[in-house]
Design a protein around this motif. Sequence first.
Motif, PDB file in Angstrom:
ATOM      1  N   TYR A   1      55.901  29.960 -62.669  1.00 42.12           N
ATOM      2  CA  TYR A   1      56.403  28.721 -62.052  1.00 42.12           C
ATOM      3  C   TYR A   1      55.292  27.681 -62.072  1.00 42.12           C
ATOM      4  O   TYR A   1      54.159  27.958 -61.695  1.00 42.12           O
ATOM      5  CB  TYR A   1      56.925  28.953 -60.630  1.00 42.12           C
ATOM      6  N   GLU A   2      55.643  26.495 -62.531  1.00 43.08           N
ATOM      7  CA  GLU A   2      54.602  25.470 -62.729  1.00 43.08           C
ATOM      8  C   GLU A   2      54.565  24.452 -61.614  1.00 43.08           C
ATOM      9  O   GLU A   2      53.517  23.890 -61.330  1.00 43.08           O
ATOM     10  CB  GLU A   2      54.860  24.732 -64.040  1.00 43.08           C
ATOM     11  N   ASN A   3      55.708  24.184 -60.982  1.00 42.84           N
ATOM     12  CA  ASN A   3      55.767  23.048 -60.048  1.00 42.84           C
ATOM     13  C   ASN A   3      55.919  23.421 -58.580  1.00 42.84           C
ATOM     14  O   ASN A   3      55.888  22.565 -57.719  1.00 42.84           O
ATOM     15  CB  ASN A   3      56.931  22.124 -60.430  1.00 42.84           C
ATOM     16  N   LEU A   4      56.114  24.711 -58.308  1.00 42.31           N
ATOM     17  CA  LEU A   4      56.433  25.115 -56.941  1.00 42.31           C
ATOM     18  C   LEU A   4      55.314  24.762 -55.958  1.00 42.31           C
ATOM     19  O   LEU A   4      55.571  24.300 -54.842  1.00 42.31           O
ATOM     20  CB  LEU A   4      56.700  26.624 -56.932  1.00 42.31           C
ATOM     21  N   VAL A   5      54.064  24.965 -56.364  1.00 42.17           N
ATOM     22  CA  VAL A   5      52.942  24.680 -55.458  1.00 42.17           C
ATOM     23  C   VAL A   5      52.932  23.183 -55.117  1.00 42.17           C
ATOM     24  O   VAL A   5      52.818  22.804 -53.954  1.00 42.17           O
ATOM     25  CB  VAL A   5      51.593  25.133 -56.089  1.00 42.17           C
ATOM     26  N   LYS A   6      53.124  22.360 -56.144  1.00 45.04           N
ATOM     27  CA  LYS A   6      53.150  20.896 -55.918  1.00 45.04           C
ATOM     28  C   LYS A   6      54.331  20.514 -55.042  1.00 45.04           C
ATOM     29  O   LYS A   6      54.205  19.742 -54.103  1.00 45.04           O
ATOM     30  CB  LYS A   6      53.264  20.167 -57.261  1.00 45.04           C
TER      31      LYS A   6
ATOM     32  N   LYS B   1      45.723  36.491 -55.456  1.00 41.86           N
ATOM     33  CA  LYS B   1      46.700  37.519 -55.849  1.00 41.86           C
ATOM     34  C   LYS B   1      47.248  38.185 -54.583  1.00 41.86           C
ATOM     35  O   LYS B   1      46.499  38.842 -53.859  1.00 41.86           O
ATOM     36  CB  LYS B   1      46.025  38.571 -56.737  1.00 41.86           C
ATOM     37  N   LEU B   2      48.516  37.996 -54.327  1.00 38.92           N
ATOM     38  CA  LEU B   2      49.121  38.486 -53.086  1.00 38.92           C
ATOM     39  C   LEU B   2      50.332  39.370 -53.377  1.00 38.92           C
ATOM     40  O   LEU B   2      51.041  39.147 -54.363  1.00 38.92           O
ATOM     41  CB  LEU B   2      49.590  37.291 -52.243  1.00 38.92           C
TER      42      LEU B   2
ATOM     43  N   ARG C   1      54.449  28.503 -49.674  1.00 42.64           N
ATOM     44  CA  ARG C   1      54.286  27.676 -48.463  1.00 42.64           C
ATOM     45  C   ARG C   1      53.027  28.116 -47.697  1.00 42.64           C
ATOM     46  O   ARG C   1      52.197  27.289 -47.282  1.00 42.64           O
ATOM     47  CB  ARG C   1      55.550  27.807 -47.580  1.00 42.64           C
ATOM     48  N   ALA C   2      52.840  29.427 -47.553  1.00 36.06           N
ATOM     49  CA  ALA C   2      51.663  29.951 -46.843  1.00 36.06           C
ATOM     50  C   ALA C   2      50.376  29.680 -47.628  1.00 36.06           C
ATOM     51  O   ALA C   2      49.335  29.374 -47.047  1.00 36.06           O
ATOM     52  CB  ALA C   2      51.823  31.455 -46.611  1.00 36.06           C
ATOM     53  N   TYR C   3      50.459  29.779 -48.944  1.00 33.40           N
ATOM     54  CA  TYR C   3      49.309  29.521 -49.826  1.00 33.40           C
ATOM     55  C   TYR C   3      48.813  28.082 -49.619  1.00 33.40           C
ATOM     56  O   TYR C   3      47.622  27.832 -49.463  1.00 33.40           O
ATOM     57  CB  TYR C   3      49.777  29.754 -51.265  1.00 33.40           C
TER      58      TYR C   3
END
Length: 423
Positions: free
Chosen positions: A288-293, A103-104, A89-91
């Motif tokens: 994880y492939e879809n979380l950012v989207k 990289k966090l 969410r922050a990204y």
Amino acid sequence: MIFLENRPKGTYDLFNEEIKEFTKLEEHLKKVLNKYGFTEIRTPIFEHSSVFHRDSELSDMVTKETYNFQDKGNRLLTLRPEGTAGVIRAYVENKMYLKPLTKLYYIGPFFRYERPQKGRFRQFYQMGMEAIGEQSALLDAEIVSVSYEVIKSLGLKNVTINLNTLGKSSSQPQYKEILTNYFTPHIEELCGDCKRRITENPLRILDCKVDQQKEFVIEAPTPIDYLDQDDLAFYNEVKNNLRMMNVPFVENKRLVRGLDYYGQTVFEIVADIKGFGSQNVLGGGGHYENLVKELGGPDKSGIGVAFGLERLLEALRLEGIKLSEDDYLDAYIITFGEAEQTKALEVLTTLRNEDFKVSIDYYKRSFKAQLREALSLNAKYLIIIGDQELESNILTVKETKTEVQKEMTIDEFIRKAKENDYT
Ligand code: HAM
């Protein structure tokens, strides 16, 4: 009358020796992660509930174990049960995706309404890391490799890395359908949770603590049996990279992990340490492939891992590894009467200004009581101030280890103590 309430179930107080080890562990982990180019992120302990409660996330952790509440502005909020969703969410919110790779790492408390037991708490600490950018078999291998480095650098020996692949998210529906069809005739033999999982998320049945030893579960088709060529090639590349990096791992075809956002590589770090108990997963993670989207960002993927700090500390304890030094004082000042106290305060201040760790008797106690306290505080030197010392401006100093007693000026003492040369 004062009403004294104990701490909430599944929580603990951290003090004395334990907080020292805890802080040392945090410092140690930060050093390892800095070495691998991760920088720290601190996100809120609560988020809008929608960050965790997404349509695609049907894991027990999110559907059953979150602490949800409404604030005075009627917002639905959730105490974070895990770190990845908040970091993503922050990204997205901070447009970190404008860089090719981010990289966090994070360290902090997390909250799950689970049944407390040894190694399982309702408030616990995690150290986690996320690498977000383009999909890369080298990056997947590197995250597993950092996890190995964490374990190795701590000196933990009896630990195994289990590795598996779930295949890309887009091919998972087909595999899930195959599993649903496979498990449906066995529905009556499954536990209550797995009966529900048959349609919602049949993958989870493979590593269900209650059902995983049942023969038909052991014989169930595993994700790897249904990988397409691309997924298989990606998985092989991850494994080859790990071999090149000398990271030992064991393939575990039934490893599926407890969250629904994973696709491709998944892994867990398990303690095989005697006396550890059943909650022996020190850390776990995956791709994880879809979380950012899903959280409103572009088409980027990530891989991460999180370790439970309480479990790492327990592993260290059982393997006899201590990170923190024993507490000690450089000097304890012993006085004989009120007249000497002024002199003692002068010496105390001078030594503290020279960065010495010094203590003194605050209660005008007997010589014997002061000596007892000095030894219990692990004082390296005793500085004794009596009539004679008052008049002569010379201190009587005793090194506790050797019991050698000498007379010297304060400057001499400072030099000797700093140079560790009490000859
Ligand atoms: P997780 O497997 O749910 O993954 O948790 C990671 C670690 O946190 C576990 O292996 C365990 O050591 C510790 N842990 C979890 N629950 C508890 C508890 N109730 N009490 C004590 N320790 C606990 C995640 O949280 C993912 N976010 C990891 C990740 C990061 N995946 C990708 N990036």
